[in-house]
Design a protein around this motif. Structure first.
Motif, mmCIF file in Angstrom:
data_model
loop_
_atom_site.group_PDB
_atom_site.id
_atom_site.type_symbol
_atom_site.label_atom_id
_atom_site.label_comp_id
_atom_site.label_asym_id
_atom_site.label_seq_id
_atom_site.Cartn_x
_atom_site.Cartn_y
_atom_site.Cartn_z
ATOM 1 N N UNK A 1 0.813 -1.213 0.000
ATOM 2 C CA UNK A 1 0.000 0.000 0.000
ATOM 3 C C UNK A 1 0.842 1.256 0.000
ATOM 4 N N UNK A 2 1.981 1.211 0.710
ATOM 5 C CA UNK A 2 2.879 2.362 0.764
ATOM 6 C C UNK A 2 3.400 2.720 -0.618
ATOM 7 N N UNK A 3 3.909 1.722 -1.350
ATOM 8 C CA UNK A 3 4.485 1.998 -2.660
ATOM 9 C C UNK A 3 3.408 2.313 -3.685
ATOM 10 N N UNK A 4 2.239 1.681 -3.570
ATOM 11 C CA UNK A 4 1.158 2.017 -4.497
ATOM 12 C C UNK A 4 0.724 3.464 -4.283
ATOM 13 N N UNK A 5 0.657 3.886 -3.023
ATOM 14 C CA UNK A 5 0.298 5.265 -2.736
ATOM 15 C C UNK A 5 1.331 6.240 -3.243
ATOM 16 N N UNK B 1 0.857 9.167 -6.022
ATOM 17 C CA UNK B 1 1.236 10.554 -5.769
ATOM 18 C C UNK B 1 2.102 11.094 -6.897
ATOM 19 N N UNK B 2 3.022 10.259 -7.377
ATOM 20 C CA UNK B 2 3.875 10.685 -8.495
ATOM 21 C C UNK B 2 3.057 10.945 -9.742
ATOM 22 N N UNK C 1 1.632 -0.766 -9.088
ATOM 23 C CA UNK C 1 2.454 -1.521 -8.151
ATOM 24 C C UNK C 1 3.731 -2.028 -8.818
ATOM 25 N N UNK C 2 3.603 -2.562 -10.038
ATOM 26 C CA UNK C 2 4.761 -3.119 -10.740
ATOM 27 C C UNK C 2 5.838 -2.066 -10.966
ATOM 28 N N UNK C 3 5.424 -0.855 -11.345
ATOM 29 C CA UNK C 3 6.389 0.185 -11.697
ATOM 30 C C UNK C 3 6.533 1.252 -10.612
ATOM 31 N N UNK C 4 6.100 0.943 -9.405
ATOM 32 C CA UNK C 4 6.060 1.954 -8.345
ATOM 33 C C UNK C 4 7.438 2.536 -8.036
ATOM 34 N N UNK C 5 8.486 1.707 -8.065
ATOM 35 C CA UNK C 5 9.819 2.226 -7.745
ATOM 36 C C UNK C 5 10.329 3.158 -8.842
ATOM 37 N N UNK C 6 9.868 2.967 -10.069
ATOM 38 C CA UNK C 6 10.245 3.900 -11.141
ATOM 39 C C UNK C 6 9.442 5.182 -11.041
ATOM 40 N N UNK C 7 8.157 5.056 -10.755
ATOM 41 C CA UNK C 7 7.268 6.211 -10.770
ATOM 42 C C UNK C 7 7.574 7.212 -9.657
ATOM 43 N N UNK C 8 8.233 6.745 -8.586
ATOM 44 C CA UNK C 8 8.600 7.673 -7.515
ATOM 45 C C UNK C 8 10.003 8.233 -7.715
ATOM 46 N N UNK D 1 4.678 9.615 -15.023
ATOM 47 C CA UNK D 1 3.681 9.023 -15.909
ATOM 48 C C UNK D 1 4.056 9.176 -17.373
ATOM 49 N N UNK D 2 4.566 10.344 -17.747
ATOM 50 C CA UNK D 2 4.908 10.584 -19.142
ATOM 51 C C UNK D 2 6.002 9.639 -19.612
ATOM 52 N N UNK D 3 7.020 9.444 -18.770
ATOM 53 C CA UNK D 3 8.116 8.553 -19.139
ATOM 54 C C UNK D 3 7.648 7.098 -19.217
ATOM 55 N N UNK D 4 6.778 6.719 -18.268
ATOM 56 C CA UNK D 4 6.301 5.335 -18.267
ATOM 57 C C UNK D 4 5.430 5.047 -19.490
#
Length: 277
Positions: free
Chosen positions: A7-11, A15-16, A40-47, A53-56
């Motif tokens: 939940x922490x990383x999804x949140x 936010x990102x 969830x899968x890309x959470x470490x990239x998105x933060x 979002x644009x890069x992903x």
């Protein structure tokens, strides 16, 4: 992973995305095209600063050809699939041999004798089933070079011969595809990014192949050395696809892992280069 950490990383990912897409309000459904699983899968990239979002989305819409599914191609393909590249082509006409397994991490003992391209597809689909992975069990040659690179946004050359590297370089220069080059032998290697028509190409930096250069079969190679160089190549590819700064353009990185020396060597386009001039 515990539900609290998930939940922490999804949140954090939400936010990102909210920062990157102002119209999304906190607590609302994910932006169009982003599922909860993707968050969830890309959470470490998105933060990550500089990646949102644009890069992903750009990454998901990209197509990459990986030439070679061996020592360098294994980490390159695995990291690109894990990061969420939309489409991966794997070009390799070899079969898995026992001597490959100490460094070619896409393959395992039960795969002996099987086509590397097909084995790679099976492994990468386990890494990320959302990525379309296509096998090309052929050698990159003069008569198929143009057909292999067309339709891809970027090519990562993980081949193990100078002849193939020059062939890939020329095909990308002719068609305008971005290219990441690399090589490894023993415990040293090099990495270079190329944007045809803008930066120096591989032949600009290395007009001719070195004479009597030892191959991995002759000089040997340690698996972790290939892993380091392959990881740097994957990083270069992600920088280019995501529009991040700092790509190795008009330069190549020479890496000596025996002494941990990293040397950036500046280069430039050659007006009379027969590949990009």
């Amino acid at each position: 992973m515990s539900s609290s950490r998930r939940g922490l990383f999804r949140g954090a990912a939400k936010a990102a995305l909210n920062t990157a897409v102002p119209s999304v309000e906190a607590g609302s459904p994910p932006p169009a095209g982003f599922s909860s699983d993707e968050l969830e899968r890309y959470s470490r990239q998105l933060v990550l600063e500089g990646w949102g979002a644009a890069q992903q989305k750009r990454l998901r819409e990209s197509s990459v050809l990986v030439v070679g599914a061996g020592a360098l191609g294994s980490p390159v393909a695995a990291y690109l699939a894990g990061a969420g590249v939309g489409r991966l082509g794997i070009a390799d006409d070899d079969v898995v041999e026992l001597s490959n397994l100490h460094r070619q991490t896409l393959h395992a003992t039960p795969d002996l004798g099987q086509q590397k391209a097909h084995v790679a597809v099976a492994r990468l689909q386990l890494v990320n089933p959302d990525v379309l992975v296509e096998p090309y069990p052929v050698r990159f040659a003069k008569d198929n070079a143009d057909a292999l690179v067309v339709g891809h946004d970027l090519v990562v050359d993980c081949s193990d011969s100078f002849a193939t590297r020059y062939r890939v370089n020329r095909a990308c220069c002719v068609s305008g595809q971005w290219l990441v080059e690399g090589g490894v032998v023993g415990v040293s290697g090099m990495v270079m990014s190329i944007r045809p028509g803008t930066s120096a190409c591989y032949r600009c930096a290395f007009p001719a192949a070195p004479e009597n250069a030892a191959t991995c079969a002759e000089a040997g190679v340690l698996g972790p050395a290939a892993g380091v160089i392959g990881s740097l190549m994957a990083l270069e590819a992600l920088k280019s696809l995501g529009g991040m700064e700092g790509a190795l353009l008009d330069a190549f990185l020479q890496v000596d892992l025996a002494s941990y020396d990293f040397l950036r060597v500046e280069t430039a386009r050659r007006p009379l280069c027969r590949d990009c001039g």
